[in-house]
Design a protein around this motif. Structure first.
Motif, PDB file in Angstrom:
ATOM      1  N   ASN A  95       1.164  -9.475  -4.799  1.00  0.00           N
ATOM      2  CA  ASN A  95       0.960  -8.933  -3.448  1.00  0.00           C
ATOM      3  C   ASN A  95       1.781  -7.671  -3.219  1.00  0.00           C
ATOM      4  N   ASN A 118      -6.483   2.727  -1.803  1.00  0.00           N
ATOM      5  CA  ASN A 118      -7.385   2.377  -0.702  1.00  0.00           C
ATOM      6  C   ASN A 118      -8.682   1.780  -1.247  1.00  0.00           C
ATOM      7  N   ARG A 119      -9.123   2.330  -2.365  1.00  0.00           N
ATOM      8  CA  ARG A 119     -10.331   1.804  -2.999  1.00  0.00           C
ATOM      9  C   ARG A 119     -10.125   0.341  -3.411  1.00  0.00           C
ATOM     10  N   LEU A 120      -8.891   0.013  -3.773  1.00  0.00           N
ATOM     11  CA  LEU A 120      -8.579  -1.361  -4.194  1.00  0.00           C
ATOM     12  C   LEU A 120      -8.150  -2.248  -3.012  1.00  0.00           C
ATOM     13  N   ASN A 121      -8.199  -1.652  -1.805  1.00  0.00           N
ATOM     14  CA  ASN A 121      -7.875  -2.391  -0.574  1.00  0.00           C
ATOM     15  C   ASN A 121      -6.423  -2.813  -0.421  1.00  0.00           C
ATOM     16  N   TYR A 122      -5.527  -2.080  -1.013  1.00  0.00           N
ATOM     17  CA  TYR A 122      -4.105  -2.380  -0.831  1.00  0.00           C
ATOM     18  C   TYR A 122      -3.591  -1.751   0.462  1.00  0.00           C
ATOM     19  N   LYS A 123      -2.578  -2.403   1.056  1.00  0.00           N
ATOM     20  CA  LYS A 123      -1.992  -1.906   2.304  1.00  0.00           C
ATOM     21  C   LYS A 123      -0.837  -0.931   2.007  1.00  0.00           C
ATOM     22  N   SER A 124      -0.743   0.082   2.870  1.00  0.00           N
ATOM     23  CA  SER A 124       0.328   1.055   2.642  1.00  0.00           C
ATOM     24  C   SER A 124       0.886   1.645   3.934  1.00  0.00           C
ATOM     25  N   GLU A 138      -4.538   8.453   6.218  1.00  0.00           N
ATOM     26  CA  GLU A 138      -5.264   7.617   5.254  1.00  0.00           C
ATOM     27  C   GLU A 138      -4.522   6.342   4.859  1.00  0.00           C
ATOM     28  N   SER A 139      -3.312   6.136   5.383  1.00  0.00           N
ATOM     29  CA  SER A 139      -2.650   4.859   5.086  1.00  0.00           C
ATOM     30  C   SER A 139      -2.655   3.985   6.338  1.00  0.00           C
ATOM     31  N   ASN A 140      -2.294   2.720   6.201  1.00  0.00           N
ATOM     32  CA  ASN A 140      -2.423   1.771   7.318  1.00  0.00           C
ATOM     33  C   ASN A 140      -1.377   1.982   8.401  1.00  0.00           C
TER      34      ASN A 140
END
Ligand code: F6R
Length: 359
Positions: A95, A118-124, A138-140
């Motif tokens: 995670n 982002n393509r892999l759906n990770y949060k940042s 472009e990040s969360n």
């Protein structure tokens, strides 16, 4: 507007005490509790490992961040150069949570990583000085550096602001995990000490100009050494000197010199030792002596409680996790004066742009 300052860099160095005060009031309550959105902390709490992604000076701030997150939040943390991570992604933990550090928020190398993640759906999270910058959008999540515009190509106040925001976030995360060290860490008080300490260093800047004239005017190479956090500051200090004075400078883990690089020490080569950590101060001092035995001119930057009679620059004591905020200031000034005394354009070093939008 740089007012009466000859260069933005000096103005931006001088602004650092105020940036510390600003960050303290933006992110810490009266009672010292961090003000960070719950949603961000929740996302970070679900993560088993933090990955800090950055380039250049921001990468160096990330290295200090690793110490802060591991000591105050007890979460394993890795730091990666974005241009490497983009094309050689390491094996990730189950995670992961990503933290982008970028003054401009526009660095193409870092954006490449973010697009992939982002393509892999990770949060940042992006920690940046520029609201609405590309990385921020472009990040969360975004945390702002509140350092005011940084105009000089050589980054100074963004570096200290990045470390401060990392410290705030590490404390917030650690507190929310019930970690005693995070609760006991009086960051509000410490940032007050840091601001006062920075002010005392910038008020004595002429001393550093003298050191620059004495040791760096004719140098063609220089080294900065330290261990742990002091090593990370050595990397940043050498980058500052390189980029604006064009002196070949390297930062080294002080124990590593003897494994090869010490061959480069010549008569009068300046070697700056950074000494702010009680567990390694003696070791770094003996590594400095090894260089002096080979003709080096040793220059020391030490915290007061670890200082010795002949130290060149003594900075006030703060918590050992926050010493980079003070030890880097003389190094910034050393780079500034060396560039200035060579008659170079301090704010616009050759071959460099403020924001690097190519990979
Ligand atoms: C050095 C410097 C550069 C930047 C690097 C990353 O003084 O300014 O090394 O730190 O280009 O830039 P940001 O932080 O905008 O992503």
């Amino acid at each position: 507007d740089k007012g009466t300052y000859p260069y933005y860099m000096l103005k931006e160095i001088d602004e650092q005490p105020n940036v510390m005060r600003k960050l303290s009031s933006e992110y810490l309550n009266e009672d010292g509790t961090p003000v960070v959105q719950d949603e961000l902390l929740d996302a970070m709490k679900q993560s088993d490992r933090l990955y800090i992604i950055a380039a250049g000076t921001s990468y160096h701030a990330g290295l200090v961040g690793k110490e802060l997150f591991e000591k105050l939040s007890e979460v394993p943390t890795e730091v990666h150069v974005s241009s490497e991570f983009a094309y050689n992604m390491p094996l990730l933990s189950k995670n992961p949570f990503f933290i982008f550090l970028s003054q401009s928020g526009e660095t193409a190398d870092s954006r490449e990583v973010l697009v992939n993640l982002n393509r892999l759906n990770y949060k940042s999270l992006t920690i940046t000085n520029v609201a609405n910058s590309t990385l921020s959008r472009e990040s969360n999540y975004t945390l702002l550096l509140h350092a005011g515009p940084e105009i000089s190509v050589a980054s100074t106040k963004a570096y200290t602001a990045q470390i401060t925001v990392e410290a705030i976030l590490a404390k917030a995360l650690g507190e929310s995990e019930g970690i005693a060290k995070a609760k006991d860490f009086n960051l509000k008080q410490q940032l007050g000490f840091v601001a006062t300490g920075m002010q005392s260093i910038v008020d004595e800047k002429e001393t550093i100009n003298e050191i620059s004239k004495k040791y760096f005017a004719d140098a063609n190479r220089a080294f900065y050494i330290g261990r742990g956090i002091d090593y990370f500051v050595s990397l940043e200090s050498s980058l500052k000197l390189k980029e604006i004075s064009y002196i070949l400078a390297e930062g080294f883990a002080s124990g590593e010199l003897k494994h090869g690089t010490i061959a480069l020490i010549e008569e009068d080569t300046p070697v700056v030792g950074i000494i702010t950590q009680s567990n390694t101060a003696g070791l770094t001092r003996s590594n400095l002596e090894e260089t002096m035995a080979r003709g080096a001119k040793a220059i020391t930057i030490a915290t007061e409680s670890l200082s010795k009679e002949n130290d060149d620059i003594v900075v006030p004591d703060v918590d050992e996790l926050l010493t980079p905020l003070l030890s880097v200031i003389p190094a910034q000034l050393l780079a500034y004066y060396t560039s200035l005394n060579k008659g170079l354009d301090v704010d616009h070093p050759r071959n460099l742009a403020k924001s690097v939008t190519v990979q």
